[in-house]
Design an enzyme around this catalytic site. Structure first.
Site, mmCIF file in Angstrom:
data_model
loop_
_atom_site.group_PDB
_atom_site.id
_atom_site.type_symbol
_atom_site.label_atom_id
_atom_site.label_comp_id
_atom_site.label_asym_id
_atom_site.label_seq_id
_atom_site.Cartn_x
_atom_site.Cartn_y
_atom_site.Cartn_z
ATOM 1 N N ASN A 1 0.863 -1.177 0.000
ATOM 2 C CA ASN A 1 0.000 0.000 0.000
ATOM 3 C C ASN A 1 0.901 1.229 0.000
ATOM 4 O O ASN A 1 1.489 1.563 1.018
ATOM 5 C CB ASN A 1 -0.882 -0.053 1.271
ATOM 6 C CG ASN A 1 -1.722 1.196 1.450
ATOM 7 O OD1 ASN A 1 -1.808 2.034 0.558
ATOM 8 N ND2 ASN A 1 -2.334 1.315 2.623
ATOM 9 N N LYS B 1 0.053 4.209 -0.261
ATOM 10 C CA LYS B 1 -0.643 5.363 0.325
ATOM 11 C C LYS B 1 -0.471 6.585 -0.591
ATOM 12 O O LYS B 1 -0.377 6.426 -1.805
ATOM 13 C CB LYS B 1 -0.156 5.610 1.756
ATOM 14 C CG LYS B 1 -0.248 4.335 2.605
ATOM 15 C CD LYS B 1 -0.110 4.567 4.070
ATOM 16 C CE LYS B 1 -0.232 3.248 4.800
ATOM 17 N NZ LYS B 1 -0.161 3.392 6.255
ATOM 18 N N HIS C 1 -9.481 1.078 4.821
ATOM 19 C CA HIS C 1 -8.238 1.301 5.564
ATOM 20 C C HIS C 1 -8.524 2.248 6.729
ATOM 21 O O HIS C 1 -9.352 3.155 6.611
ATOM 22 C CB HIS C 1 -7.172 1.880 4.627
ATOM 23 C CG HIS C 1 -5.815 1.880 5.242
ATOM 24 N ND1 HIS C 1 -5.430 2.827 6.150
ATOM 25 C CD2 HIS C 1 -4.773 1.028 5.110
ATOM 26 C CE1 HIS C 1 -4.196 2.556 6.555
ATOM 27 N NE2 HIS C 1 -3.766 1.468 5.934
ATOM 28 N N GLU D 1 -7.014 4.696 7.771
ATOM 29 C CA GLU D 1 -6.834 6.115 7.430
ATOM 30 C C GLU D 1 -8.083 6.647 6.731
ATOM 31 O O GLU D 1 -8.457 7.810 6.916
ATOM 32 C CB GLU D 1 -5.575 6.283 6.566
ATOM 33 C CG GLU D 1 -4.316 6.092 7.412
ATOM 34 C CD GLU D 1 -3.123 5.495 6.670
ATOM 35 O OE1 GLU D 1 -3.090 5.512 5.436
ATOM 36 O OE2 GLU D 1 -2.208 5.001 7.369
ATOM 37 N N GLU E 1 -5.287 -4.809 10.591
ATOM 38 C CA GLU E 1 -4.245 -3.810 10.823
ATOM 39 C C GLU E 1 -4.529 -3.049 12.116
ATOM 40 O O GLU E 1 -5.307 -2.078 12.106
ATOM 41 C CB GLU E 1 -4.201 -2.815 9.657
ATOM 42 C CG GLU E 1 -3.943 -3.459 8.320
ATOM 43 C CD GLU E 1 -3.379 -2.462 7.316
ATOM 44 O OE1 GLU E 1 -2.315 -2.741 6.767
ATOM 45 O OE2 GLU E 1 -3.982 -1.394 7.123
ATOM 46 N N GLY F 1 2.567 2.370 10.686
ATOM 47 C CA GLY F 1 3.519 3.462 10.476
ATOM 48 C C GLY F 1 4.244 3.897 11.733
ATOM 49 O O GLY F 1 4.901 4.935 11.758
ATOM 50 N N SER G 1 3.537 -2.044 10.285
ATOM 51 C CA SER G 1 4.994 -2.158 10.427
ATOM 52 C C SER G 1 5.528 -3.555 10.082
ATOM 53 O O SER G 1 6.503 -4.012 10.666
ATOM 54 C CB SER G 1 5.439 -1.734 11.834
ATOM 55 O OG SER G 1 5.012 -0.404 12.106
HETATM 56 P P1 PGA Z 1 2.892 0.307 7.620
HETATM 57 O O1 PGA Z 1 1.402 0.510 7.016
HETATM 58 O O2 PGA Z 1 3.428 -0.976 7.041
HETATM 59 O O3 PGA Z 1 3.658 1.514 7.155
HETATM 60 O O4 PGA Z 1 2.741 0.250 9.088
HETATM 61 C C1 PGA Z 1 0.547 -0.576 6.793
HETATM 62 C C2 PGA Z 1 -0.772 -0.084 6.236
HETATM 63 O O5 PGA Z 1 -1.292 0.925 6.721
HETATM 64 O O6 PGA Z 1 -1.331 -0.687 5.289
#
Ligand code: PGA
Length: 255
Positions: free
Chosen positions: A9, A11, A98, A100, A170, A176, A216
């Site tokens: 992803n 983003k 997601h 976000e 997640e 992140g 992560s």
């Molecule tokens: P990350 O994000 O691997 O940077 O923690 C995962 C995601 O939000 O899909």
């Protein structure tokens, strides 16, 4: 037997040209590699066509995914993207729900459910995200929280091919932040998701739906995560922006 999946992803990162370069770098990294898992990259919407061309021209061992879709076929929805538009540029997958999108853009389980349904009508595989915020984890109610999300997100879904519906667990506190859930944490919730899928769709279908972990995930922890019985791969944010890291996760997941 479920085939593992590593999905990237990106983003809101990479301009069109940067996206093409990253996709080409990934294709080069994976050239000649023994890729045993399904690999998906999900660039920003305006990069989809460019990445699609790289995949086609390089015969790259990965497929294209989008990061969002709207649940109407066309019309007056300024700024949104219809499923047939994704289809037309070669997207085979689409991330929905997601955290976000839920957090910054107010998406609800009802929206996510509608998005899954319209994507499946277009034969685009939803990668449907769920996961708890830190306060829920600290209160110890995370399993129930995620189970409720899954029930709402799958309401009335008809799954004819279980390999074409994917869930990504997640935990928001791990996204992140560099804080990965332990493999046992991931298994606890992914196992509960599987049980919920058994209740919703029956054991045979539930057994074939992939449940990814995200938050992560990186080359250092991918092997431990996918070793867990109900963790069928990863949805990768930060580490998917570096071709070498992402390729290494693809290879390690398949070992
Ligand atoms: P990350 O994000 O691997 O940077 O923690 C995962 C995601 O939000 O899909």
């Amino acid at each position: 037997m479920r085939k593992l999946m590593i999905a990237g992803n990106w983003k809101m990162n990479k301009t069109y040209t940067e996206g093409v370069v990253l996709a080409q770098d990934l294709a080069d990294e994976l050239k000649g590699a023994d890729v045993k898992v399904d690999v998906v990259v999900c660039p920003p919407t305006v990069d989809l066509k460019g990445v699609s061309e790289v995949i086609e021209q390089s015969e790259a061992p990965f497929e294209l995914g989008a990061q969002n879709v709207y649940y109407a076929e066309s019309g007056a929805y300024t700024g949104e993207t219809a499923p047939n538009m994704l289809e037309a540029v070669g997207a085979k997958y689409c991330i929905i729900g997601h955290s976000e999108r839920r957090g910054y853009f107010g998406e609800t389980d009802e929206d996510i459910n509608k998005k899954a349904k319209i994507l499946m009508e277009h034969d685009i595989v939803p990668i449907s995200c769920c996961g708890e915020p830190l306060e829920i984890r600290e209160a110890g109610t995370h399993v129930q929280f995620v189970v409720d999300q899954i029930k709402a997100d799958t309401e009335g879904l008809e799954i004819s091919d279980p390999s074409k519906y994917v869930i990504a667990y997640e935990p928001i506190w791990a996204i992140g932040t560099g804080k990965t859930a332990t493999a046992d944490d991931a298994q606890e919730v992914c196992g509960a998701i599987r049980q919920t899928l058994v209740e919703v769709f029956g054991a045979e279908t539930a057994d074939q739906i992939r449940v990814l972990y995200g938050g992560s995930a990186k080359p250092e922890n991918i092997a431990e995560l996918v070793a867990k019985p109900d963790v069928d791969g990863a949805l990768v944010g930060g580490a998917s922006l570096k071709a070498a890291d992402f390729a290494s996760m693809v290879v390690k997941a398949g070992e």
